[in-house]
Structures are given as C-alpha cells and as structure tokens.
Write a protein that holds these residues in place. Structure first.
Motif, PDB file in Angstrom:
ATOM      1  N   ASP A 114       0.835  -1.201   0.000  1.00  0.00           N
ATOM      2  CA  ASP A 114       0.000   0.000   0.000  1.00  0.00           C
ATOM      3  C   ASP A 114       0.869   1.250   0.000  1.00  0.00           C
ATOM      4  N   THR A 115       0.515   2.192  -0.859  1.00  0.00           N
ATOM      5  CA  THR A 115       1.203   3.474  -0.913  1.00  0.00           C
ATOM      6  C   THR A 115       0.187   4.600  -0.760  1.00  0.00           C
ATOM      7  N   ALA A 116       0.674   5.783  -0.456  1.00  0.00           N
ATOM      8  CA  ALA A 116      -0.206   6.947  -0.300  1.00  0.00           C
ATOM      9  C   ALA A 116       0.550   8.206  -0.708  1.00  0.00           C
ATOM     10  N   HIS A 117      -0.204   9.218  -1.109  1.00  0.00           N
ATOM     11  CA  HIS A 117       0.371  10.526  -1.444  1.00  0.00           C
ATOM     12  C   HIS A 117       0.645  11.286  -0.158  1.00  0.00           C
ATOM     13  N   HIS A 118       1.819  11.911  -0.057  1.00  0.00           N
ATOM     14  CA  HIS A 118       2.090  12.747   1.113  1.00  0.00           C
ATOM     15  C   HIS A 118       2.443  14.164   0.670  1.00  0.00           C
ATOM     16  N   TYR A 119       2.174  15.109   1.554  1.00  0.00           N
ATOM     17  CA  TYR A 119       2.259  16.522   1.175  1.00  0.00           C
ATOM     18  C   TYR A 119       2.441  17.387   2.407  1.00  0.00           C
ATOM     19  N   THR A 120       2.820  18.647   2.166  1.00  0.00           N
ATOM     20  CA  THR A 120       2.805  19.672   3.202  1.00  0.00           C
ATOM     21  C   THR A 120       1.681  20.651   2.865  1.00  0.00           C
ATOM     22  N   ALA A 121       1.387  21.550   3.783  1.00  0.00           N
ATOM     23  CA  ALA A 121       0.338  22.542   3.525  1.00  0.00           C
ATOM     24  C   ALA A 121       0.711  23.395   2.310  1.00  0.00           C
ATOM     25  N   ASP A 122       1.991  23.773   2.209  1.00  0.00           N
ATOM     26  CA  ASP A 122       2.435  24.610   1.087  1.00  0.00           C
ATOM     27  C   ASP A 122       2.394  23.843  -0.236  1.00  0.00           C
ATOM     28  N   SER A 123       2.844  22.599  -0.221  1.00  0.00           N
ATOM     29  CA  SER A 123       2.856  21.839  -1.478  1.00  0.00           C
ATOM     30  C   SER A 123       1.434  21.542  -1.947  1.00  0.00           C
ATOM     31  N   ARG A 124       0.527  21.303  -1.002  1.00  0.00           N
ATOM     32  CA  ARG A 124      -0.869  21.057  -1.393  1.00  0.00           C
ATOM     33  C   ARG A 124      -1.479  22.310  -2.012  1.00  0.00           C
ATOM     34  N   GLU A 125      -1.208  23.487  -1.432  1.00  0.00           N
ATOM     35  CA  GLU A 125      -1.743  24.740  -1.984  1.00  0.00           C
ATOM     36  C   GLU A 125      -1.209  24.973  -3.392  1.00  0.00           C
ATOM     37  N   ALA A 126       0.094  24.716  -3.579  1.00  0.00           N
ATOM     38  CA  ALA A 126       0.701  24.904  -4.898  1.00  0.00           C
ATOM     39  C   ALA A 126       0.121  23.915  -5.910  1.00  0.00           C
ATOM     40  N   ARG A 127      -0.057  22.674  -5.500  1.00  0.00           N
ATOM     41  CA  ARG A 127      -0.634  21.669  -6.402  1.00  0.00           C
ATOM     42  C   ARG A 127      -2.054  22.059  -6.805  1.00  0.00           C
ATOM     43  N   GLN A 128      -2.836  22.562  -5.861  1.00  0.00           N
ATOM     44  CA  GLN A 128      -4.198  22.976  -6.171  1.00  0.00           C
ATOM     45  C   GLN A 128      -4.213  24.139  -7.157  1.00  0.00           C
ATOM     46  N   ALA A 129      -3.283  25.078  -6.982  1.00  0.00           N
ATOM     47  CA  ALA A 129      -3.202  26.214  -7.903  1.00  0.00           C
ATOM     48  C   ALA A 129      -2.851  25.741  -9.317  1.00  0.00           C
ATOM     49  N   ILE A 130      -1.955  24.779  -9.412  1.00  0.00           N
ATOM     50  CA  ILE A 130      -1.582  24.229 -10.722  1.00  0.00           C
ATOM     51  C   ILE A 130      -2.761  23.485 -11.336  1.00  0.00           C
ATOM     52  N   ASP A 131      -3.465  22.711 -10.514  1.00  0.00           N
ATOM     53  CA  ASP A 131      -4.648  21.999 -11.007  1.00  0.00           C
ATOM     54  C   ASP A 131      -5.697  22.981 -11.549  1.00  0.00           C
ATOM     55  N   ASP A 132      -5.910  24.083 -10.817  1.00  0.00           N
ATOM     56  CA  ASP A 132      -6.891  25.084 -11.246  1.00  0.00           C
ATOM     57  C   ASP A 132      -6.472  25.724 -12.568  1.00  0.00           C
ATOM     58  N   ALA A 133      -5.182  25.982 -12.716  1.00  0.00           N
ATOM     59  CA  ALA A 133      -4.687  26.578 -13.959  1.00  0.00           C
ATOM     60  C   ALA A 133      -4.877  25.609 -15.124  1.00  0.00           C
ATOM     61  N   GLN A 134      -4.593  24.344 -14.890  1.00  0.00           N
ATOM     62  CA  GLN A 134      -4.774  23.356 -15.951  1.00  0.00           C
ATOM     63  C   GLN A 134      -6.234  23.256 -16.372  1.00  0.00           C
ATOM     64  N   ALA A 135      -7.137  23.314 -15.399  1.00  0.00           N
ATOM     65  CA  ALA A 135      -8.571  23.271 -15.701  1.00  0.00           C
ATOM     66  C   ALA A 135      -8.986  24.484 -16.542  1.00  0.00           C
ATOM     67  N   ALA A 136      -8.432  25.651 -16.208  1.00  0.00           N
ATOM     68  CA  ALA A 136      -8.756  26.867 -16.970  1.00  0.00           C
ATOM     69  C   ALA A 136      -8.236  26.771 -18.409  1.00  0.00           C
ATOM     70  N   ILE A 137      -7.051  26.200 -18.569  1.00  0.00           N
ATOM     71  CA  ILE A 137      -6.480  26.025 -19.911  1.00  0.00           C
ATOM     72  C   ILE A 137      -7.342  25.064 -20.725  1.00  0.00           C
ATOM     73  N   ASP A 138      -7.768  23.980 -20.092  1.00  0.00           N
ATOM     74  CA  ASP A 138      -8.632  23.008 -20.782  1.00  0.00           C
ATOM     75  C   ASP A 138      -9.946  23.656 -21.196  1.00  0.00           C
ATOM     76  N   ALA A 139     -10.513  24.480 -20.303  1.00  0.00           N
ATOM     77  CA  ALA A 139     -11.784  25.140 -20.605  1.00  0.00           C
ATOM     78  C   ALA A 139     -11.631  26.131 -21.755  1.00  0.00           C
ATOM     79  N   ALA A 140     -10.434  26.716 -21.871  1.00  0.00           N
ATOM     80  CA  ALA A 140     -10.191  27.686 -22.951  1.00  0.00           C
ATOM     81  C   ALA A 140      -9.833  27.004 -24.255  1.00  0.00           C
ATOM     82  N   GLY A 141      -9.681  25.685 -24.218  1.00  0.00           N
ATOM     83  CA  GLY A 141      -9.302  24.968 -25.428  1.00  0.00           C
ATOM     84  C   GLY A 141      -7.823  25.083 -25.742  1.00  0.00           C
ATOM     85  N   GLY A 142      -7.033  25.435 -24.713  1.00  0.00           N
ATOM     86  CA  GLY A 142      -5.592  25.580 -24.896  1.00  0.00           C
ATOM     87  C   GLY A 142      -5.187  27.014 -25.146  1.00  0.00           C
TER      88      GLY A 142
END
Length: 258
Positions: A151-179
């Motif tokens: 069994d494995t699991a993802h591990h993170y810090t508060a800062d890394s999770r915030e940064a990952r979420q910001a990147i995820d949000d940006a990727q979603a916006a790019i996808d919505a714009a069609g690139g």
C-alpha cells in the motif's frame, strides 16, 4: 421401482449439493486492510490494521511474515489468534519486522497493526504525485518470497498542497479555454517551481496561467458573440432588403396597372 430410482436420484443430488457447498465455504489465504490512507500530511499519525485469515492455507506449514514501511516512529503489533482467542502477541519497532509462523503452534488468523507518522517528502514531483510506502507484507518460505500486500499513499505539506491545487486550477482553466500557448508556458514554469520546492513562486505562476487562460476564453466568447450578432444583423438586413424589394416591385406593378 420408481420410488427406488427417485430415492437414489435424490441422494445423488444431495451429495453433489453438499460437495458444492463445502467447496464454496472452503478456507483460503486472504488479506484485508483497514485505515490505509489515500493521502496524508507530513507528520500526521497513521494507523493501519491488516488481517490475514487462514495463513497456512494454500501455502507452507512454516513461513516467515515480513513487513516494511516508510512511516516514521513506527510500532508494529502482530497478534496471532485461533478461533477468535489470542494465541500470542509481539511488538516490534523500526521500519521492518520479521516473525516466524508455524501451523503447529500458531492460529488461524494473524493481525498486524501498524502505527507511525507520515514521512517527509524527499523529492517533489507533480506528475505522478509524490508517494510513500505505507506498508508492504511479504510471505517468505525457504528461498521463495511473495509480496502479498503493498500500500502506498500521497504525502504533502500545507504549502505543497496549496501549490498543487493552484496548478490543477490553472490546468482546468487552460482546458476550458481549449488551450493557450502563453498560459501553458506559465503552467510549465509553475510545475518546474513546484518540483524545485519553490511553492510560492509556483502558486504565483499558476495564478498568472489561470488568469491568462480565463482572459483568452473570455476573448473567444466575446468574439463568438460579436460574430453571432453580426451574422444576425446580416440576416436581418437581407430580410429587410428582400422585403423592401418585394414592396417596391408590388408598388411598381400597381402603378403600371393604373
């Protein structure tokens, strides 16, 4: 005569049914787990319990149970039971343990309770996300080793999770714009900063990427709206011009008749 044949047939059917029922309830080596996290913050306490049923079915009568983990400050508690009653219990410290099992003096169930804290992230990777080993269990018999649980699991810090979420949000916006090439370049830079552990810079770049993608999408929507409005205006002008043409033609015909 008929009754005799009927009775023999019934007995045969009952025998077959009994064999099938026995086969369906036959014991087998199985492993179940409780408490395994999908992700955990660095420093969080994790407690996982594994239950091995029928540990000597379909395997050797003597084998060694080994466990490994990347958790910190570890405690393993291995309990052997027979028909629900405790036969033995042992506690181990450290990230590895090993315990010999024997069918002659061990039971029909083994539980392994593991407690520890989530380790630090040694290497940040956005994709695939950072993973640590919660636990692996291995059955060793002679020269044969079989890992039957991992069994494995993802591990993170508060800062890394915030940064990952910001990147995820940006990727979603790019996808919505069609690139969008500019937004994608900013996103690549954000991911690079993330993987270097520069989380605030990753957040700033990801937000710029998201804003750029959203502005591009709004611009596209505005252009589409103007094109639709322009198309509708052309249609109206054509309809109006056609109507005027018909009107003038009608009026010309009426005048000639006069």
């Amino acid at each position: 005569m008929n009754l005799t044949h009927c009775s023999k047939g019934t007995i045969a059917l009952l025998c077959v049914a009994g064999l099938l029922a026995f086969a369906g309830t036959a014991s087998a080596f199985t492993i179940s787990a409780e408490g395994v996290p999908s992700d955990a913050a660095v420093g969080d306490e994790v407690t996982v319990t594994y239950t091995i049923d029928d540990p000597f079915t379909d395997t050797s009568n003597e084998w060694t149970l080994q466990g490994q983990t990347q958790l910190q400050d570890v405690s393993w508690t291995v309990t052997v039971l027979r028909a629900g009653s405790q036969v033995s219990q042992a506690t181990y410290g450290g990230q590895n343990f090993s315990q010999a099992l024997d069918i002659d003096n061990n039971g029909d169930q083994v539980t392994v309770e593991l407690t520890g804290t989530t380790p630090e992230v040694e290497n940040y990777t956005y994709q695939p996300e950072e993973q640590f080993r919660v636990a692996s269990l291995t059955r060793v018999s002679g020269n044969n080793e079989e890992e039957f649980q991992n069994d494995t699991a993802h591990h993170y810090t508060a800062d890394s999770r915030e940064a990952r979420q910001a990147i995820d949000d940006a990727q979603a916006a790019i996808d919505a714009a069609g690139g969008n090439s500019e937004a994608e370049q900013l996103l690549d830079s954000a991911v690079s900063s993330y993987e270097n552990g520069n989380f605030q810079n990753a957040i700033d770049l990801a937000e710029q990427s998201q804003n750029t993608a959203q502005q591009a999408q709004q611009s596209q929507q505005t252009t589409q709206t103007l094109l639709l409005a322009g198309g509708a205006l052309v249609v109206l002008l054509l309809l109006g011009g056609g109507g005027y043409y018909l009107y003038t033609q009608t009026q010309g015909d009426d005048y000639s008749k006069l």
